[in-house]
Scaffold this motif. Structure first.
Motif, short mmCIF file in Angstrom:
data_model
loop_
_atom_site.label_atom_id
_atom_site.label_comp_id
_atom_site.label_asym_id
_atom_site.label_seq_id
_atom_site.Cartn_x
_atom_site.Cartn_y
_atom_site.Cartn_z
N PHE A 125 23.00 36.21 37.46
CA PHE A 125 23.05 35.13 36.48
C PHE A 125 21.83 35.17 35.56
O PHE A 125 21.94 34.90 34.37
N GLY A 126 20.68 35.52 36.10
CA GLY A 126 19.49 35.69 35.26
C GLY A 126 19.68 36.80 34.23
O GLY A 126 19.29 36.65 33.07
N LEU A 127 20.29 37.90 34.65
CA LEU A 127 20.59 38.98 33.72
C LEU A 127 21.58 38.52 32.65
O LEU A 127 21.45 38.87 31.47
N CYS A 128 22.56 37.73 33.07
CA CYS A 128 23.54 37.18 32.13
C CYS A 128 22.84 36.36 31.06
O CYS A 128 23.07 36.56 29.85
N LEU A 129 21.98 35.46 31.46
CA LEU A 129 21.25 34.61 30.51
C LEU A 129 20.33 35.43 29.60
O LEU A 129 20.24 35.18 28.40
N THR A 130 19.66 36.41 30.17
CA THR A 130 18.76 37.26 29.39
C THR A 130 19.53 38.01 28.31
O THR A 130 19.10 38.09 27.15
N LEU A 131 20.69 38.56 28.67
CA LEU A 131 21.50 39.31 27.69
C LEU A 131 22.06 38.40 26.61
O LEU A 131 22.18 38.81 25.45
N ILE A 132 22.39 37.17 26.97
CA ILE A 132 22.85 36.22 25.95
C ILE A 132 21.73 35.94 24.96
O ILE A 132 21.95 35.90 23.74
N ILE A 133 20.53 35.75 25.46
CA ILE A 133 19.38 35.51 24.58
C ILE A 133 19.15 36.70 23.66
O ILE A 133 18.93 36.55 22.46
N ILE A 134 19.23 37.91 24.21
CA ILE A 134 19.06 39.12 23.40
C ILE A 134 20.13 39.19 22.32
O ILE A 134 19.84 39.48 21.16
N TYR B 221 29.14 27.43 41.69
CA TYR B 221 30.20 27.92 40.80
C TYR B 221 30.24 27.15 39.48
O TYR B 221 30.43 27.73 38.42
N THR B 222 30.07 25.83 39.56
CA THR B 222 30.18 25.03 38.33
C THR B 222 29.08 25.37 37.34
O THR B 222 29.30 25.37 36.13
N PHE B 223 27.90 25.70 37.85
CA PHE B 223 26.78 26.07 36.99
C PHE B 223 27.10 27.37 36.25
O PHE B 223 26.88 27.50 35.04
N ILE B 224 27.64 28.34 36.96
CA ILE B 224 28.01 29.63 36.37
C ILE B 224 29.20 29.47 35.44
O ILE B 224 29.29 30.12 34.40
N ALA B 225 30.13 28.59 35.81
CA ALA B 225 31.35 28.40 35.02
C ALA B 225 31.07 27.85 33.63
O ALA B 225 31.89 28.00 32.72
N ILE B 226 29.92 27.24 33.44
CA ILE B 226 29.56 26.72 32.11
C ILE B 226 29.54 27.85 31.09
O ILE B 226 29.86 27.65 29.92
N MET B 227 29.20 29.05 31.52
CA MET B 227 29.09 30.19 30.61
C MET B 227 30.45 30.76 30.20
O MET B 227 30.54 31.43 29.19
N PHE B 228 31.50 30.51 30.98
CA PHE B 228 32.79 31.14 30.70
C PHE B 228 33.35 30.84 29.31
O PHE B 228 33.80 31.75 28.63
#
Length: 135
Positions: free
Chosen positions: A97-106, A5-12
């Motif tokens: 989470f991989g999709l989340c990171l990919t979309l942020i990069i895009i 959770y903490t790893f994912i929460a960094i993106m919030f």
């Protein structure tokens, strides 16, 4: 890799702040378009390089819309990854989470291109000022 959770929460905090930044840029462009519209319709004046500036503004609106959509989808996938972890489904959580990171990069790549268009539009203003100073 063990996803927590903490790893994912960094993106919030990052995602909504970036969405707000894109929204502010969109608002700024819309104010500029309205100002150019009023100057053209009511005052019958056209700024230097009006046609090129108009094309750049159209492109910027499309790019900012796409960046906002990509960032919104990344936030949605981030939430899906949290939900997947809550349901003890680690593989879907990693995929989301991989999709989340990919979309942020895009979204950030789109934003970088939008900034280059913004800078290009400013060149027309500088050329106009330079022309008027030489008179």
């Amino acid at each position: 890799m063990n996803l927590e959770y903490t790893f994912i929460a960094i993106m919030f905090p990052a995602i909504p702040l970036t969405m707000a930044m894109f929204g502010n840029r969109f608002h700024t462009v819309s104010v500029l378009i309205r100002k150019m519209h009023d100057a053209y319709i009511y005052e019958k004046t056209m700024p230097y390089g009006f046609g090129m500036q108009l094309e750049i503004l159209k492109s910027r609106i499309v790019l900012l819309k796409r960046a906002q959509i990509a960032m919104s989808l990344s936030f949605l996938f981030n939430m899906f990854s949290v939900l997947s972890l809550f349901l003890n489904a680690s593989l879907p959580a990693k995929i989301f989470f991989g999709l989340c990171l990919t979309l942020i990069i895009i979204a950030l790549i789109i934003y970088l291109y939008e900034i280059s268009l913004s800078s290009k539009a400013l060149v027309y203003h500088l050329e106009d000022l330079d022309t008027k100073m030489k008179k």
